[in-house]
Design a protein around this motif. Sequence first.
Motif, PDB file in Angstrom:
ATOM      1  N   GLY A 201       0.814  -1.206   0.000  1.00 30.17           N
ATOM      2  CA  GLY A 201       0.000   0.000   0.000  1.00 30.17           C
ATOM      3  C   GLY A 201       0.849   1.257   0.000  1.00 30.17           C
ATOM      4  O   GLY A 201       2.065   1.218   0.231  1.00 30.17           O
ATOM      5  N   GLY A 202       0.205   2.394  -0.249  1.00 31.45           N
ATOM      6  CA  GLY A 202       0.910   3.660  -0.241  1.00 31.45           C
ATOM      7  C   GLY A 202       1.796   3.837  -1.458  1.00 31.45           C
ATOM      8  O   GLY A 202       1.819   3.004  -2.372  1.00 31.45           O
ATOM      9  N   ASP A 203       2.538   4.931  -1.476  1.00 30.51           N
ATOM     10  CA  ASP A 203       3.395   5.232  -2.622  1.00 30.51           C
ATOM     11  C   ASP A 203       4.864   5.369  -2.231  1.00 30.51           C
ATOM     12  O   ASP A 203       5.656   5.976  -2.945  1.00 30.51           O
ATOM     13  CB  ASP A 203       2.926   6.518  -3.314  1.00 30.51           C
ATOM     14  N   THR A 204       5.236   4.810  -1.084  1.00 36.86           N
ATOM     15  CA  THR A 204       6.617   4.888  -0.624  1.00 36.86           C
ATOM     16  C   THR A 204       7.538   4.087  -1.535  1.00 36.86           C
ATOM     17  O   THR A 204       7.221   2.961  -1.933  1.00 36.86           O
ATOM     18  CB  THR A 204       6.739   4.362   0.819  1.00 36.86           C
ATOM     19  N   THR A 205       8.679   4.660  -1.857  1.00 31.78           N
ATOM     20  CA  THR A 205       9.675   3.980  -2.672  1.00 31.78           C
ATOM     21  C   THR A 205      10.501   3.042  -1.791  1.00 31.78           C
ATOM     22  O   THR A 205      10.912   3.420  -0.692  1.00 31.78           O
ATOM     23  CB  THR A 205      10.612   5.003  -3.341  1.00 31.78           C
ATOM     24  N   PRO A 206      10.745   1.804  -2.232  1.00 37.43           N
ATOM     25  CA  PRO A 206      11.612   0.901  -1.449  1.00 37.43           C
ATOM     26  C   PRO A 206      12.959   1.552  -1.170  1.00 37.43           C
ATOM     27  O   PRO A 206      13.448   2.367  -1.961  1.00 37.43           O
ATOM     28  CB  PRO A 206      11.757  -0.315  -2.367  1.00 37.43           C
ATOM     29  N   TRP A 207      13.558   1.193  -0.032  1.00 35.63           N
ATOM     30  CA  TRP A 207      14.821   1.803   0.360  1.00 35.63           C
ATOM     31  C   TRP A 207      15.836   0.725   0.724  1.00 35.63           C
ATOM     32  O   TRP A 207      15.480  -0.419   1.006  1.00 35.63           O
ATOM     33  CB  TRP A 207      14.618   2.774   1.526  1.00 35.63           C
ATOM     34  N   ASN A 208      17.097   1.108   0.711  1.00 39.35           N
ATOM     35  CA  ASN A 208      18.180   0.183   1.057  1.00 39.35           C
ATOM     36  C   ASN A 208      19.291   0.977   1.731  1.00 39.35           C
ATOM     37  O   ASN A 208      20.027   1.718   1.077  1.00 39.35           O
ATOM     38  CB  ASN A 208      18.708  -0.523  -0.192  1.00 39.35           C
ATOM     39  N   ARG A 209      19.397   0.826   3.043  1.00 42.48           N
ATOM     40  CA  ARG A 209      20.442   1.472   3.819  1.00 42.48           C
ATOM     41  C   ARG A 209      21.239   0.409   4.567  1.00 42.48           C
ATOM     42  O   ARG A 209      20.925  -0.775   4.481  1.00 42.48           O
ATOM     43  CB  ARG A 209      19.831   2.486   4.799  1.00 42.48           C
ATOM     44  N   LEU A 210      22.241   0.833   5.280  1.00 42.36           N
ATOM     45  CA  LEU A 210      23.092  -0.112   5.995  1.00 42.36           C
ATOM     46  C   LEU A 210      22.265  -0.928   6.983  1.00 42.36           C
ATOM     47  O   LEU A 210      21.723  -0.389   7.953  1.00 42.36           O
ATOM     48  CB  LEU A 210      24.214   0.639   6.728  1.00 42.36           C
ATOM     49  N   TYR A 211      22.158  -2.225   6.731  1.00 44.37           N
ATOM     50  CA  TYR A 211      21.422  -3.172   7.576  1.00 44.37           C
ATOM     51  C   TYR A 211      19.941  -2.830   7.721  1.00 44.37           C
ATOM     52  O   TYR A 211      19.280  -3.305   8.647  1.00 44.37           O
ATOM     53  CB  TYR A 211      22.073  -3.294   8.965  1.00 44.37           C
ATOM     54  N   ARG A 212      19.411  -2.009   6.823  1.00 44.31           N
ATOM     55  CA  ARG A 212      17.986  -1.694   6.835  1.00 44.31           C
ATOM     56  C   ARG A 212      17.506  -1.539   5.402  1.00 44.31           C
ATOM     57  O   ARG A 212      18.113  -0.823   4.620  1.00 44.31           O
ATOM     58  CB  ARG A 212      17.696  -0.388   7.591  1.00 44.31           C
ATOM     59  N   ARG A 213      16.427  -2.228   5.079  1.00 41.67           N
ATOM     60  CA  ARG A 213      15.850  -2.010   3.761  1.00 41.67           C
ATOM     61  C   ARG A 213      14.339  -2.210   3.799  1.00 41.67           C
ATOM     62  O   ARG A 213      13.812  -2.862   4.699  1.00 41.67           O
ATOM     63  CB  ARG A 213      16.492  -2.917   2.716  1.00 41.67           C
ATOM     64  N   GLY A 214      13.681  -1.606   2.831  1.00 38.84           N
ATOM     65  CA  GLY A 214      12.243  -1.736   2.701  1.00 38.84           C
ATOM     66  C   GLY A 214      11.900  -2.340   1.360  1.00 38.84           C
ATOM     67  O   GLY A 214      12.418  -1.900   0.326  1.00 38.84           O
ATOM     68  N   GLU A 215      11.054  -3.361   1.368  1.00 37.00           N
ATOM     69  CA  GLU A 215      10.670  -4.054   0.135  1.00 37.00           C
ATOM     70  C   GLU A 215       9.155  -4.087   0.020  1.00 37.00           C
ATOM     71  O   GLU A 215       8.451  -4.458   0.967  1.00 37.00           O
ATOM     72  CB  GLU A 215      11.205  -5.488   0.129  1.00 37.00           C
ATOM     73  N   ARG A 216       8.667  -3.680  -1.152  1.00 30.83           N
ATOM     74  CA  ARG A 216       7.233  -3.773  -1.402  1.00 30.83           C
ATOM     75  C   ARG A 216       6.858  -5.240  -1.633  1.00 30.83           C
ATOM     76  O   ARG A 216       7.548  -5.960  -2.377  1.00 30.83           O
ATOM     77  CB  ARG A 216       6.860  -2.917  -2.612  1.00 30.83           C
ATOM     78  N   ALA A 217       5.786  -5.693  -0.995  1.00 29.05           N
ATOM     79  CA  ALA A 217       5.375  -7.090  -1.108  1.00 29.05           C
ATOM     80  C   ALA A 217       3.899  -7.210  -0.770  1.00 29.05           C
ATOM     81  O   ALA A 217       3.344  -6.391  -0.022  1.00 29.05           O
ATOM     82  CB  ALA A 217       6.189  -7.979  -0.163  1.00 29.05           C
ATOM     83  N   ALA A 218       3.267  -8.213  -1.346  1.00 41.17           N
ATOM     84  CA  ALA A 218       1.904  -8.560  -0.946  1.00 41.17           C
ATOM     85  C   ALA A 218       2.027  -9.371   0.341  1.00 41.17           C
ATOM     86  O   ALA A 218       2.476 -10.518   0.319  1.00 41.17           O
ATOM     87  CB  ALA A 218       1.215  -9.367  -2.045  1.00 41.17           C
ATOM     88  N   ILE A 219       1.659  -8.761   1.467  1.00 37.12           N
ATOM     89  CA  ILE A 219       1.858  -9.402   2.766  1.00 37.12           C
ATOM     90  C   ILE A 219       1.109 -10.736   2.813  1.00 37.12           C
ATOM     91  O   ILE A 219      -0.085 -10.809   2.523  1.00 37.12           O
ATOM     92  CB  ILE A 219       1.383  -8.486   3.901  1.00 37.12           C
ATOM     93  N   ALA A 220       1.844 -11.787   3.164  1.00 43.48           N
ATOM     94  CA  ALA A 220       1.279 -13.137   3.187  1.00 43.48           C
ATOM     95  C   ALA A 220       1.717 -13.860   4.452  1.00 43.48           C
ATOM     96  O   ALA A 220       2.447 -13.322   5.290  1.00 43.48           O
ATOM     97  CB  ALA A 220       1.715 -13.903   1.935  1.00 43.48           C
ATOM     98  N   LEU A 221       1.294 -15.118   4.561  1.00 43.36           N
ATOM     99  CA  LEU A 221       1.558 -15.897   5.766  1.00 43.36           C
ATOM    100  C   LEU A 221       3.052 -16.021   6.055  1.00 43.36           C
ATOM    101  O   LEU A 221       3.472 -15.949   7.218  1.00 43.36           O
ATOM    102  CB  LEU A 221       0.929 -17.285   5.631  1.00 43.36           C
TER     103      LEU A 221
END
Length: 382
Positions: A157-177
């Motif tokens: 959801g939302g329009d946030t761009t995935p990010w990749n920093r030192l030992y931290r990253r954000g990945e867009r995904a369809a949240i599942a089990l």
Amino acid sequence: MSTALILSGGGARAAYQVGVLRGVMEIHGRDQLPFDVICGTSAGAINAVFMAANAHRPRDGVERLYRAWRGISAGDVYDHGWVAVLGNLWRIARSAFSRDGRAAPGALLDNAPLRLMLRNWLDFDAAQRNLAEGLLRTLCITAMDYGSGSSVAFFDGGDTTPWNRLYRRGERAAIALEHVMASAAIPVLFPAEGIGGSYFGDGALRQLHPLSPALKFGATRLFVIGVSAPFAPPPGMTERRRPGIGQMAAHLLNREFIDNLGADIEQARHFNEVGRALSPPDRQRHGMQPIETLVITPSAHFNEIAAQYLHKQPRTIRLLLRLLGTTSRGAGASFASYLMFDSGFCARLMDMGYRDVMAECGRVREFLDAPAQELSRLPSAS
């Protein structure tokens, strides 16, 4: 004005969050979710997805979540049979004589029952629909990538761009089990979860800044539910003897599940103090938008309650805790509380959560009503 709900982790301790959420919906007084961003970590990921799936009927949803936790048992979360527990211990011991250690199981406990339970608890399709219909803007589940050692925020959801920093990253995904199973996989106790060719574990691991994902999603107001009392335990709950493995493990778990969140909240408050010292133009220029936080934490230590339920735990778990040097006092009871999926224990935590948030009724109502008041002050489009 975006408001985020932050649900931290801690195994069975996450039951406390459900009591708080019951009180929040009662204070809110409307069958409308007062948060547009939900971030869940560890067992908090379970509650996060449940609320996202019920964003179209949150009052009924939180009551069903309460009933689900009220009826939980250890067998719903992990296999505590003698064959399963002793078999894992035997394979761990046998792996010491293996050249590559491949004979070792992934953890002390088999959490296959949790997977079956969550298939019944969580409606991922409903969460997707609520995101698509705008009832919730962003859902985020955090897990730790064992391969890279990075804290990964899976979000939808939302329009946030995935990010990749030192030992931290954000990945867009369809949240599942698999995302929830990974986030709730307490290290050593539960096995890692495979996602996309990598293996992930509990989201609290390496999550140095638990509030960061919500801020990246544009939230400026954070409603945080902690799972540890913000004061030292009473003298009667401390131990003076040489610590056992269980006591040391409890401190390590507390370090991951509790300390990082507390430190991040303090940092946010310091950030606000610095921002208030600047003029509005300077705050705008430096991007120092104030972060409003409301934190609800337990009014008593869970150790004291957990100590009363140790004798009710499965015999295999009591044996395992005894082998780890866990006692009914201090950090030993703290360690046991992470595994204490007992209906009585969870009910006590939920009741405490409800009482704690109702004791802050005025502050909570003011916090929840602020976005509506802000909108009412905006000029009309006529």
